[in-house]
Design a protein around this motif. Structure first.
Motif, PDB file in Angstrom:
ATOM      1  N   GLN A 158      34.899  49.903  34.014  1.00  0.00           N
ATOM      2  CA  GLN A 158      35.914  49.099  33.948  1.00  0.00           C
ATOM      3  C   GLN A 158      35.523  47.725  33.154  1.00  0.00           C
ATOM      4  O   GLN A 158      36.457  47.257  32.539  1.00  0.00           O
ATOM      5  CB  GLN A 158      36.562  48.781  35.695  1.00  0.00           C
ATOM      6  N   ASN A 159      34.576  47.323  33.301  1.00  0.00           N
ATOM      7  CA  ASN A 159      34.187  46.095  32.653  1.00  0.00           C
ATOM      8  C   ASN A 159      33.922  46.234  31.250  1.00  0.00           C
ATOM      9  O   ASN A 159      34.560  45.691  30.263  1.00  0.00           O
ATOM     10  CB  ASN A 159      32.719  45.567  32.937  1.00  0.00           C
ATOM     11  N   LEU A 160      33.671  47.692  30.706  1.00  0.00           N
ATOM     12  CA  LEU A 160      33.573  48.183  29.064  1.00  0.00           C
ATOM     13  C   LEU A 160      34.961  48.169  28.645  1.00  0.00           C
ATOM     14  O   LEU A 160      35.120  47.599  27.549  1.00  0.00           O
ATOM     15  CB  LEU A 160      32.715  49.408  29.231  1.00  0.00           C
ATOM     16  N   ILE A 161      36.038  48.684  29.651  1.00  0.00           N
ATOM     17  CA  ILE A 161      37.209  48.631  28.875  1.00  0.00           C
ATOM     18  C   ILE A 161      37.903  47.444  28.562  1.00  0.00           C
ATOM     19  O   ILE A 161      38.424  47.208  27.862  1.00  0.00           O
ATOM     20  CB  ILE A 161      38.100  49.651  29.713  1.00  0.00           C
ATOM     21  N   SER A 166      40.057  43.470  25.209  1.00  0.00           N
ATOM     22  CA  SER A 166      40.290  42.020  25.497  1.00  0.00           C
ATOM     23  C   SER A 166      41.077  41.380  24.252  1.00  0.00           C
ATOM     24  O   SER A 166      41.878  40.452  24.806  1.00  0.00           O
ATOM     25  CB  SER A 166      38.786  41.254  25.704  1.00  0.00           C
ATOM     26  N   GLN A 167      40.904  41.717  23.153  1.00  0.00           N
ATOM     27  CA  GLN A 167      41.736  41.077  22.012  1.00  0.00           C
ATOM     28  C   GLN A 167      43.289  41.334  22.410  1.00  0.00           C
ATOM     29  O   GLN A 167      43.922  40.268  21.653  1.00  0.00           O
ATOM     30  CB  GLN A 167      41.257  41.671  20.538  1.00  0.00           C
ATOM     31  N   THR A 168      43.644  42.256  22.957  1.00  0.00           N
ATOM     32  CA  THR A 168      45.122  42.437  23.084  1.00  0.00           C
ATOM     33  C   THR A 168      45.711  42.179  24.648  1.00  0.00           C
ATOM     34  O   THR A 168      46.745  42.242  24.954  1.00  0.00           O
ATOM     35  CB  THR A 168      45.351  44.085  22.930  1.00  0.00           C
ATOM     36  N   GLY A 169      44.552  41.393  25.217  1.00  0.00           N
ATOM     37  CA  GLY A 169      44.941  41.043  26.659  1.00  0.00           C
ATOM     38  C   GLY A 169      45.043  42.201  27.546  1.00  0.00           C
ATOM     39  O   GLY A 169      45.569  41.815  28.860  1.00  0.00           O
ATOM     40  N   LYS A 170      44.714  43.215  27.677  1.00  0.00           N
ATOM     41  CA  LYS A 170      44.795  44.401  28.675  1.00  0.00           C
ATOM     42  C   LYS A 170      43.686  44.305  29.436  1.00  0.00           C
ATOM     43  O   LYS A 170      42.340  44.346  28.860  1.00  0.00           O
ATOM     44  CB  LYS A 170      44.873  45.682  27.672  1.00  0.00           C
ATOM     45  N   LYS A 171      43.850  44.462  30.712  1.00  0.00           N
ATOM     46  CA  LYS A 171      42.902  44.832  31.572  1.00  0.00           C
ATOM     47  C   LYS A 171      43.259  45.793  32.732  1.00  0.00           C
ATOM     48  O   LYS A 171      44.351  46.115  32.801  1.00  0.00           O
ATOM     49  CB  LYS A 171      42.559  43.541  32.338  1.00  0.00           C
ATOM     50  N   ILE A 172      42.290  46.458  32.830  1.00  0.00           N
ATOM     51  CA  ILE A 172      42.422  47.544  34.017  1.00  0.00           C
ATOM     52  C   ILE A 172      42.954  46.617  35.265  1.00  0.00           C
ATOM     53  O   ILE A 172      42.363  46.017  35.829  1.00  0.00           O
ATOM     54  CB  ILE A 172      41.245  48.633  34.476  1.00  0.00           C
ATOM     55  N   VAL A 173      43.849  47.790  35.795  1.00  0.00           N
ATOM     56  CA  VAL A 173      44.356  46.925  37.272  1.00  0.00           C
ATOM     57  C   VAL A 173      43.343  47.812  38.085  1.00  0.00           C
ATOM     58  O   VAL A 173      43.384  48.723  38.569  1.00  0.00           O
ATOM     59  CB  VAL A 173      45.576  47.450  37.708  1.00  0.00           C
ATOM     60  N   ARG A 174      42.302  46.892  38.910  1.00  0.00           N
ATOM     61  CA  ARG A 174      41.454  47.419  39.852  1.00  0.00           C
ATOM     62  C   ARG A 174      41.782  47.759  41.072  1.00  0.00           C
ATOM     63  O   ARG A 174      41.036  48.415  42.088  1.00  0.00           O
ATOM     64  CB  ARG A 174      40.105  46.420  39.847  1.00  0.00           C
ATOM     65  N   THR A 175      43.022  47.488  41.457  1.00  0.00           N
ATOM     66  CA  THR A 175      43.679  47.791  42.778  1.00  0.00           C
ATOM     67  C   THR A 175      44.407  49.183  42.622  1.00  0.00           C
ATOM     68  O   THR A 175      44.630  49.768  43.872  1.00  0.00           O
ATOM     69  CB  THR A 175      44.484  46.734  43.375  1.00  0.00           C
ATOM     70  N   ILE A 184      49.777  40.525  29.969  1.00  0.00           N
ATOM     71  CA  ILE A 184      50.817  39.289  30.151  1.00  0.00           C
ATOM     72  C   ILE A 184      51.731  39.445  31.178  1.00  0.00           C
ATOM     73  O   ILE A 184      52.777  39.454  30.941  1.00  0.00           O
ATOM     74  CB  ILE A 184      51.341  39.050  28.475  1.00  0.00           C
ATOM     75  N   GLY A 185      51.263  40.042  32.326  1.00  0.00           N
ATOM     76  CA  GLY A 185      52.185  40.174  33.537  1.00  0.00           C
ATOM     77  C   GLY A 185      53.060  41.384  33.607  1.00  0.00           C
ATOM     78  O   GLY A 185      53.672  41.689  34.449  1.00  0.00           O
ATOM     79  N   GLU A 186      52.860  42.460  32.587  1.00  0.00           N
ATOM     80  CA  GLU A 186      53.421  43.582  32.406  1.00  0.00           C
ATOM     81  C   GLU A 186      52.116  44.772  32.730  1.00  0.00           C
ATOM     82  O   GLU A 186      51.212  44.714  32.373  1.00  0.00           O
ATOM     83  CB  GLU A 186      53.968  43.949  31.215  1.00  0.00           C
ATOM     84  N   THR A 187      52.552  45.536  33.548  1.00  0.00           N
ATOM     85  CA  THR A 187      51.777  46.853  33.862  1.00  0.00           C
ATOM     86  C   THR A 187      52.309  47.969  32.858  1.00  0.00           C
ATOM     87  O   THR A 187      53.431  48.334  32.626  1.00  0.00           O
ATOM     88  CB  THR A 187      52.141  47.273  35.244  1.00  0.00           C
TER      89      THR A 187
END
Length: 273
Positions: A158-161, A166-175, A184-187
């Motif tokens: 998860q940290n690697l992804i 990161s440059q596009t602001g995407k993060k894995i939803v860990r829940t 940016i608030g969108e899934t």
């Protein structure tokens, strides 16, 4: 079933029409096959892969003229995965629709790979969850530390992804149990990623769900959709997730070997009689 830890040697009697005898002695960790277009890089990988059964049994399933030497020598099974590079459109969308009528987002081969990897990811989480529970119930003094170590590869993934995207602001939803991203608030679903992002997700998720077991990862030009920075990091990322993997890949990209892997490059001409 006795599984091999890695392949020591690939021997192919003839690459094409009775010509070109191949003997390739492999490194335990990283093996990079290089050469001009048409010289036979993909053919070598494909002959080996076609000779393995779906479950990795050999030599009874090996093609005639293709032989593997493994460690330990008496092992008769190989854990392996195959990564290919091209995000081609799916030709049979009707067959995909039969999997689930809601799968309207599956339009390319990478999408289909992600769909099946999501199922493996769910199984992987159940598996590590059960191991964590067993560890915590064991009553051992270091049970909490063991539980943390069991979950560490998933956290690393998860940290690697998150870092890569990161440059596009995407993060894995860990829940979420399945792979989802917030931006940016969108899934977002994985099927909404770019081709390069899908390709990297497929590679790292494939490595993760093997659960750090010794296995062989065949990759045929995996860099095609990847940014040059991701190409440079690719091998290190894979080994970070699973130090027990053996990588066998073909490439045309100098960037793939830039982080100290030049000594692991083999030219097809060097292994051809």
């Amino acid at each position: 079933m006795k599984y091999s830890e890695y392949i020591k040697q690939i021997e192919i009697d003839s690459l094409w029409s009775g010509r070109r005898h191949i003997v390739w002695n492999l490194d335990r960790k990283v093996n990079i096959l290089s050469g001009i277009n048409g010289v036979g890089k993909s053919t070598i990988l494909n002959k080996v892969i076609r000779g393995l059964s779906a479950g990795g049994e050999f030599p009874s399933h090996m093609l005639k003229g293709v032989r593997l030497t493994v460690e330990p020598e008496d092992a008769r099974w190989i854990r392996y995965d195959v990564i290919r590079s091209f995000d081609r459109p799916l030709l049979n969308l009707d067959a995909v629709g039969k999997l689930n009528t809601a799968l309207t987002d599956l339009t390319t081969e990478l999408d289909l790979q992600i769909f099946f990897l999501q199922r493996k990811y769910l199984d992987y989480q159940v598996n590590i969850g059960n191991r964590i529970i067993a560890s915590l119930q064991s009553g051992e003094a270091d049970a909490a530390l063991q539980a943390q170590q069991i979950s560490a590869p998933k956290t690393t993934f998860q940290n690697l992804i998150d870092d890569l995207f990161s440059q596009t602001g995407k993060k894995i939803v860990r829940t979420e149990n399945e792979i989802r991203f917030s931006q940016i608030g969108e899934t977002l679903t994985p099927y909404q990623l770019s081709s390069g992002e899908k390709q990297m997700l497929v590679i790292l998720l494939t490595v993760l769900v093997e659960d750090q077991q010794p296995y062989v990862l065949f990759m045929d030009e995996p860099e095609v959709s990847l940014h040059i920075d991701w190409q440079q990091r690719l091998i290190d990322l894979i080994l970070t997730l699973n130090p027990n993997v053996q990588i066998i890949l073909t490439t045309h990209s100098p960037a793939v070997i830039m982080n100290g892997w030049a000594d692991c490059v083999t030219e097809v001409s060097d292994i051809t009689d």
